[in-house]
Write a protein that holds these residues in place. Structure first.
Motif, PDB file in Angstrom:
ATOM      1  N   ASN A 150       0.826  -1.220   0.000  1.00 14.07           N
ATOM      2  CA  ASN A 150       0.000   0.000   0.000  1.00 14.07           C
ATOM      3  C   ASN A 150       0.859   1.268   0.000  1.00 14.07           C
ATOM      4  O   ASN A 150       0.591   2.229   0.727  1.00 14.07           O
ATOM      5  N   ILE A 151       1.895   1.247  -0.831  1.00 18.15           N
ATOM      6  CA  ILE A 151       2.728   2.428  -1.005  1.00 18.15           C
ATOM      7  C   ILE A 151       2.019   3.342  -1.999  1.00 18.15           C
ATOM      8  O   ILE A 151       1.872   3.008  -3.182  1.00 18.15           O
ATOM      9  N   VAL A 152       1.559   4.482  -1.506  1.00 14.87           N
ATOM     10  CA  VAL A 152       0.762   5.408  -2.312  1.00 14.87           C
ATOM     11  C   VAL A 152       1.223   6.840  -2.041  1.00 14.87           C
ATOM     12  O   VAL A 152       1.954   7.104  -1.090  1.00 14.87           O
ATOM     13  N   ILE A 153       0.774   7.736  -2.883  1.00 15.96           N
ATOM     14  CA  ILE A 153       0.965   9.155  -2.595  1.00 15.96           C
ATOM     15  C   ILE A 153      -0.264   9.648  -1.852  1.00 15.96           C
ATOM     16  O   ILE A 153      -1.397   9.441  -2.287  1.00 15.96           O
ATOM     17  N   HIS A 154      -0.033  10.274  -0.707  1.00 15.96           N
ATOM     18  CA  HIS A 154      -1.144  10.838   0.063  1.00 15.96           C
ATOM     19  C   HIS A 154      -0.667  12.108   0.759  1.00 15.96           C
ATOM     20  O   HIS A 154       0.522  12.472   0.694  1.00 15.96           O
ATOM     21  N   ALA A 155      -1.571  12.784   1.426  1.00 20.18           N
ATOM     22  CA  ALA A 155      -1.227  14.021   2.116  1.00 20.18           C
ATOM     23  C   ALA A 155      -0.485  13.730   3.419  1.00 20.18           C
ATOM     24  O   ALA A 155      -0.734  12.719   4.080  1.00 20.18           O
ATOM     25  N   THR A 173       6.342   8.335   7.317  1.00 16.09           N
ATOM     26  CA  THR A 173       5.215   7.487   6.929  1.00 16.09           C
ATOM     27  C   THR A 173       5.593   6.013   7.086  1.00 16.09           C
ATOM     28  O   THR A 173       6.675   5.686   7.565  1.00 16.09           O
ATOM     29  N   GLU A 174       4.706   5.145   6.634  1.00 17.94           N
ATOM     30  CA  GLU A 174       5.005   3.705   6.640  1.00 17.94           C
ATOM     31  C   GLU A 174       5.697   3.275   5.342  1.00 17.94           C
ATOM     32  O   GLU A 174       5.779   2.093   5.040  1.00 17.94           O
ATOM     33  N   GLY A 175       6.199   4.259   4.613  1.00 23.82           N
ATOM     34  CA  GLY A 175       6.908   3.986   3.359  1.00 23.82           C
ATOM     35  C   GLY A 175       6.404   4.810   2.199  1.00 23.82           C
ATOM     36  O   GLY A 175       7.004   4.823   1.126  1.00 23.82           O
ATOM     37  N   CYS A 176       5.302   5.519   2.410  1.00 24.87           N
ATOM     38  CA  CYS A 176       4.688   6.303   1.335  1.00 24.87           C
ATOM     39  C   CYS A 176       5.383   7.650   1.131  1.00 24.87           C
ATOM     40  O   CYS A 176       5.784   8.291   2.104  1.00 24.87           O
ATOM     41  N   PRO A 177       5.484   8.096  -0.114  1.00 26.05           N
ATOM     42  CA  PRO A 177       5.995   9.442  -0.392  1.00 26.05           C
ATOM     43  C   PRO A 177       4.872  10.464  -0.221  1.00 26.05           C
ATOM     44  O   PRO A 177       4.239  10.901  -1.187  1.00 26.05           O
ATOM     45  N   ALA A 178       4.614  10.855   1.027  1.00 27.23           N
ATOM     46  CA  ALA A 178       3.530  11.793   1.324  1.00 27.23           C
ATOM     47  C   ALA A 178       3.971  13.228   1.049  1.00 27.23           C
ATOM     48  O   ALA A 178       5.137  13.583   1.232  1.00 27.23           O
ATOM     49  N   ILE A 179       3.022  14.049   0.629  1.00 24.88           N
ATOM     50  CA  ILE A 179       3.315  15.427   0.226  1.00 24.88           C
ATOM     51  C   ILE A 179       2.401  16.407   0.964  1.00 24.88           C
ATOM     52  O   ILE A 179       1.407  15.999   1.561  1.00 24.88           O
ATOM     53  N   PRO A 180       2.724  17.697   0.946  1.00 19.67           N
ATOM     54  CA  PRO A 180       1.906  18.675   1.662  1.00 19.67           C
ATOM     55  C   PRO A 180       0.421  18.620   1.292  1.00 19.67           C
ATOM     56  O   PRO A 180       0.074  18.523   0.106  1.00 19.67           O
ATOM     57  N   ARG A 181      -0.418  18.683   2.302  1.00 20.56           N
ATOM     58  CA  ARG A 181      -1.866  18.553   2.096  1.00 20.56           C
ATOM     59  C   ARG A 181      -2.428  19.633   1.176  1.00 20.56           C
ATOM     60  O   ARG A 181      -3.337  19.380   0.384  1.00 20.56           O
TER      61      ARG A 181
END
Length: 214
Positions: A150-155, A173-181
C-alpha cells in the motif's frame, strides 16, 4: 547566429518526451531550472530510465531525491508538455528509513521503509489519509511490492513547516511518499493514470543493479 539558436530551441521544446538521440540532457536540466534543486547526475539517471519505459503518459514526470534531508524540498514535478517545473516541494519518507534523511530502503512487507526506483501511477482513491494515488513499482527486488505494501501518494498527516519546526525533520510514513496537504489533491489529479515517478536514494545495491538507470 541568434536566429539559428532560436530555431534549434523551438525544435527541442516541441518534443513531448525525452529522447537520448535528439535532446541534450544538460540543456533540459537547465531549461527546467533544476540547478540547486536536483543534482544533474540524478536527473540524468531519471531521464535514462524514463526512456526505457514504453507504456506511459508523457505529460508529467516526477523525481524524488531522498539523498537530501526531509527538511528541504526534494520532489520536483516536470510538465513535459509545457516544458516547465510545475512543483518543487517537500516529500516524506518511511519511518524506518531514517530520521531527517532516508538512508535505508526496502521492498519488504511491513518494513516501513521507502522503496527506490521507477513507478507508474495508477488511479486515485479515498483512503485513511484522504485522497490518495496508487503506485505500481516497476523494478523487481526494489519496489515491486508497492501494491501489496500500500505504497501510495497521500497528504502529510501534519503541516510540513509545523513538523519540521517541532522535530527538525518532516513527519514520516510507513513507506509512502507523502506530500503537503495543500497541494496533494491537485498534484494527484495531474500525475494520475500512467505518469512516471523516479525515487532516488543513496543505496549501493540499487545503483549497481537497476537496469533502468544504466
Amino acid at each position: 547566429m541568434k536566429k539559428i539558436f532560436k530555431i534549434i530551441l523551438l525544435l527541442i521544446l516541441s518534443i513531448n518526451t525525452f529522447s537520448k538521440e535528439n535532446i541534450d540532457t544538460l540543456f533540459l536540466y537547465k531549461n527546467y531550472q533544476l540547478e540547486g534543486k536536483i543534482k544533474y547526475d540524478i536527473f540524468k539517471m531519471a531521464v535514462n530510465g524514463y526512456e526505457k519505459i514504453n507504456s506511459k503518459e508523457n505529460k508529467y514526470f516526477t523525481i524524488i531525491d531522498y539523498s537530501k534531508p526531509s527538511y528541504e524540498k526534494r520532489m520536483v514535478i516536470l510538465n513535459l508538455e509545457d516544458k516547465n517545473l510545475e512543483y518543487y516541494t517537500y516529500v516524506a519518507h518511511g519511518k524506518n528509513s531514517g530520521a531527517e534523511k532516508a538512508i535505508a530502503f526496502s521492498n519488504k512487507l511491513n518494513s516501513y521503509k521507502s522503496s527506490l526506483g521507477f513507478y507508474i501511477t495508477g488511479k486515485p482513491y479515498y483512503g485513511s489519509f484522504g485522497y490518495s494515488l496508487r503506485l505500481k513499482g516497476l523494478e523487481e527486488n526494489f519496489n515491486s511490492n508497492a501494491n501489496v505494501r500500500n505504497i501510495v501518494i497521500h497528504a502529510l498527516e501534519e503541516n510540513e513547516k509545523t513538523s519540521i519546526k517541532k522535530f527538525g525533520f518532516l513527519c514520516r510514513t510507513e513507506g509512502c511518499p507523502a506530500i503537503p496537504r495543500k497541494i496533494s489533491r491537485e498534484v494527484i489529479e495531474k500525475i494520475k493514470n500512467g505518469t512516471i515517478i523516479f525515487i532516488y536514494g543513496e543505496d549501493e545495491s540499487y545503483l549497481k543493479e537497476s537496469s533502468y538507470i544504466r
